[in-house]
Design an enzyme around this catalytic site. Structure first.
Site, short mmCIF file in Angstrom:
data_model
loop_
_atom_site.label_atom_id
_atom_site.label_comp_id
_atom_site.label_asym_id
_atom_site.label_seq_id
_atom_site.Cartn_x
_atom_site.Cartn_y
_atom_site.Cartn_z
N LYS A 13 0.83 -1.22 0.00
CA LYS A 13 0.00 0.00 0.00
C LYS A 13 0.86 1.26 0.00
CE LYS A 13 -2.23 -0.73 3.89
NZ LYS A 13 -1.74 -2.06 4.28
N ARG A 88 -9.46 1.16 9.33
CA ARG A 88 -9.03 -0.21 9.61
C ARG A 88 -10.05 -0.98 10.42
NH1 ARG A 88 -3.06 0.68 9.15
NH2 ARG A 88 -1.95 -1.22 9.63
N ARG A 127 11.44 -6.08 4.34
CA ARG A 127 11.20 -4.64 4.18
C ARG A 127 12.19 -3.83 5.02
NH1 ARG A 127 5.30 -2.12 5.03
NH2 ARG A 127 5.48 -2.81 7.18
N ARG A 160 11.38 -1.89 10.58
CA ARG A 160 10.37 -1.45 11.53
C ARG A 160 10.27 -2.44 12.69
NH1 ARG A 160 5.04 0.22 8.25
NH2 ARG A 160 4.18 -0.87 10.04
N ARG A 171 -0.40 -8.94 13.45
CA ARG A 171 -0.97 -7.91 12.58
C ARG A 171 -1.87 -8.53 11.52
NH1 ARG A 171 4.16 -5.21 10.53
NH2 ARG A 171 2.82 -3.76 9.44
P1 AMP Z 1 1.02 0.66 9.16
O1 AMP Z 1 2.20 1.54 8.99
O2 AMP Z 1 -0.17 1.11 8.36
O3 AMP Z 1 1.33 -0.80 8.93
O4 AMP Z 1 0.57 0.79 10.70
C1 AMP Z 1 1.44 0.39 11.74
C2 AMP Z 1 0.67 0.27 13.05
O5 AMP Z 1 0.11 1.55 13.39
C3 AMP Z 1 -0.50 -0.69 13.04
O6 AMP Z 1 -0.11 -2.05 13.28
C4 AMP Z 1 -1.37 -0.13 14.18
O7 AMP Z 1 -0.82 -0.48 15.45
C5 AMP Z 1 -1.18 1.38 14.00
N1 AMP Z 1 -2.20 1.94 13.08
C6 AMP Z 1 -1.99 2.52 11.87
N2 AMP Z 1 -3.14 2.93 11.30
C7 AMP Z 1 -4.12 2.59 12.18
C8 AMP Z 1 -5.54 2.72 12.18
N3 AMP Z 1 -6.20 3.26 11.14
N4 AMP Z 1 -6.21 2.26 13.26
C9 AMP Z 1 -5.58 1.71 14.31
N5 AMP Z 1 -4.26 1.54 14.38
C10 AMP Z 1 -3.52 1.97 13.33
#
Ligand code: AMP
Length: 215
Positions: A13, A88, A127, A160, A171
């Site tokens: 994404k 989400r 990654r 990360r 996740r």
């Molecule tokens: P990402 O970078 O999109 O993979 O997000 C990393 C982490 O941030 C996720 O595993 C969640 O812990 C938190 N996070 C990001 N976006 C959201 C969201 N829309 N709702 C809840 N937690 C989020």
């Protein structure tokens, strides 16, 4: 153009959102990036989000919706946006609907990137990202020219903290249980478009563009 880019963690994404942002000249709004920045800056939101993120759990809906209300109403989103990693959960999707009504705007498309879980685990384990400019690499398919160094800005690349095997599993479970229903939510409105994301970055990019041109 106002888009949502959905799909499991590691599906690509962020990479595709960056390309869309450059072509359509609209910002990529990544809730994950906003939260990571809040953690680095040690803000109250960052302090609250950190323990959820480290465990691979979702940050509470009210925290996310407050962030997004502020962001989507800001000047930088006035010409459009690409939402990457939001909504989400179904309550986040209904909360987003309410924000859009308040702002008097509508979404143009919800694009859903799909790939099987074996490919995801492989992509997430390989990654690496740049903490300075946000560039994303894959050690196998799109490695930096020099080990661990960003091609764009020379900063040292990082893995990360939530890209460790146990956290990745969690996740994906959270995605299946909480985020997959959001796809049904948009499918029922006739807005969700599935895109096969198992190919290379440029193959997926072609498919995204063709989905957008058929809109
Ligand atoms: P990402 O970078 O999109 O993979 O997000 C990393 C982490 O941030 C996720 O595993 C969640 O812990 C938190 N996070 C990001 N976006 C959201 C969201 N829309 N709702 C809840 N937690 C989020």
């Amino acid at each position: 153009m106002r888009l949502i880019l959905m799909g499991p963690p590691g599906v690509g994404k962020g990479t595709q959102a960056k390309k869309l942002a450059a072509v359509y000249e609209i910002p990529q709004i990544s809730t994950g990036d906003i939260l990571r920045e809040a953690i680095v800056n040690d803000t109250p939101v960052g302090r609250e989000a950190k323990e959820y993120m480290d465990a691979g759990r979702l940050v509470p809906d009210d925290v996310i919706l407050n962030l997004m209300k502020e962001t989507l109403g800001s000047e930088k989103c006035a010409r459009g946006f690409i939402l990457d990693g939001f909504p989400r959960t179904v309550p986040q999707a209904t909360g987003l609907d309410a924000i859009l009504v308040t702002l008097g705007i509508r979404l143009d498309a919800v694009l859903v990137l799909e790939v099987n879980e074996d490919i995801i685990v492989e992509r997430l384990s390989n990654r690496r990202s740049c903490p300075e400019c946000g560039a994303i690499y894959n050690l196998k398919t799109s490695p930096p020219a020099q080990d661990d160094t960003c091609d764009n800005c020379g900063a040292e690349l990082v893995q990360r903290s939530d890209d460790q095997p146990e956290t990745i599993k969690n996740r994906l479970k959270v995605y299946r249980e909480e985020t997959a229903p959001v796809i049904d939510y948009y499918a029922k409105k006739g807005m969700a478009k599935a895109i096969d994301a198992s190919g290379s970055v440029s193959e997926v990019w072609e498919k995204l563009q063709s989905a957008l041109s058929q809109k």
